[in-house]
Design a protein around this motif. Structure first.
Motif, PDB file in Angstrom:
ATOM      1  N   GLY A 179     113.444  46.549  62.871  1.00 59.89           N
ATOM      2  CA  GLY A 179     113.368  47.786  63.618  1.00 59.89           C
ATOM      3  C   GLY A 179     113.351  47.507  65.108  1.00 59.89           C
ATOM      4  O   GLY A 179     113.368  46.343  65.533  1.00 59.89           O
ATOM      5  N   GLN A 180     113.304  48.582  65.900  1.00 61.67           N
ATOM      6  CA  GLN A 180     113.330  48.450  67.358  1.00 61.67           C
ATOM      7  C   GLN A 180     111.952  48.195  67.947  1.00 61.67           C
ATOM      8  O   GLN A 180     111.844  47.804  69.111  1.00 61.67           O
ATOM      9  CB  GLN A 180     113.921  49.719  67.980  1.00 61.67           C
ATOM     10  N   VAL A 212     112.752  52.400  61.380  1.00 62.96           N
ATOM     11  CA  VAL A 212     112.209  53.091  62.543  1.00 62.96           C
ATOM     12  C   VAL A 212     110.690  52.977  62.517  1.00 62.96           C
ATOM     13  O   VAL A 212     110.040  53.479  61.585  1.00 62.96           O
ATOM     14  CB  VAL A 212     112.624  54.570  62.567  1.00 62.96           C
ATOM     15  N   SER A 225     106.900  53.690  64.189  1.00 65.00           N
ATOM     16  CA  SER A 225     106.200  54.715  64.952  1.00 65.00           C
ATOM     17  C   SER A 225     104.708  54.461  64.883  1.00 65.00           C
ATOM     18  O   SER A 225     104.250  53.630  64.075  1.00 65.00           O
ATOM     19  CB  SER A 225     106.527  56.108  64.413  1.00 65.00           C
ATOM     20  N   GLN A 253     118.608  51.317  58.380  1.00 70.10           N
ATOM     21  CA  GLN A 253     117.858  51.649  59.592  1.00 70.10           C
ATOM     22  C   GLN A 253     116.373  51.510  59.320  1.00 70.10           C
ATOM     23  O   GLN A 253     115.883  51.938  58.274  1.00 70.10           O
ATOM     24  CB  GLN A 253     118.160  53.077  60.045  1.00 70.10           C
TER      25      GLN A 253
END
Length: 122
Positions: free
Chosen positions: A113-114, A5, A7, A3
């Motif tokens: 990542g997204q 992530v 930010s 994963q």
């Protein structure tokens, strides 16, 4: 399961700064090359910066001298410090990992990542 992530995105005025973070889990982070890409609406995903396991770095010409990529292997996190932001930096920013590749072709990366949105107002 791997994963990633991202930010740290947001809205900032031209000339301002943001620091993006990409936190990884599910892999031996220190062995991977990590890159940041960005994609604006209607445009192709473009390379921004890369940092290798050796900590050597590469930057796109458009961000050289303004952006700094770094990694904290203990935290399994890569950072992108963005200074002197311009409206043309507005895009979704994505981190990508690959065991061996650290170039500018998005197709070569194994993990993504997204994304986090960065908007720079004039």
């Amino acid at each position: 399961q791997v994963q990633l992530v991202e930010s740290g995105g947001g809205l900032v005025q031209a000339g301002g700064s943001l620091r993006l973070a990409c936190a990884a889990s599910g892999l031996t982070f220190s062995s991977y090359q990590v890159s940041w890409f960005r994609q604006a609406p209607g445009k192709e995903r473009e390379f921004v910066a890369a940092i290798r396991w050796s900590r050597s770095t590469d930057y796109a010409d458009s961000v050289k001298g303004r952006f700094t990529i770094s990694r904290d292997s203990a935290r399994k996190t890569v950072y992108l410090q963005m200074d002197s932001l311009k409206p043309e930096d507005t895009a979704g920013y994505f981190c990508a990992l690959d065991r061996y590749y650290s170039g500018n072709s998005p197709r070569q990366y194994d993990y993504w990542g997204q994304g986090t949105q960065v908007t720079v107002s004039s």
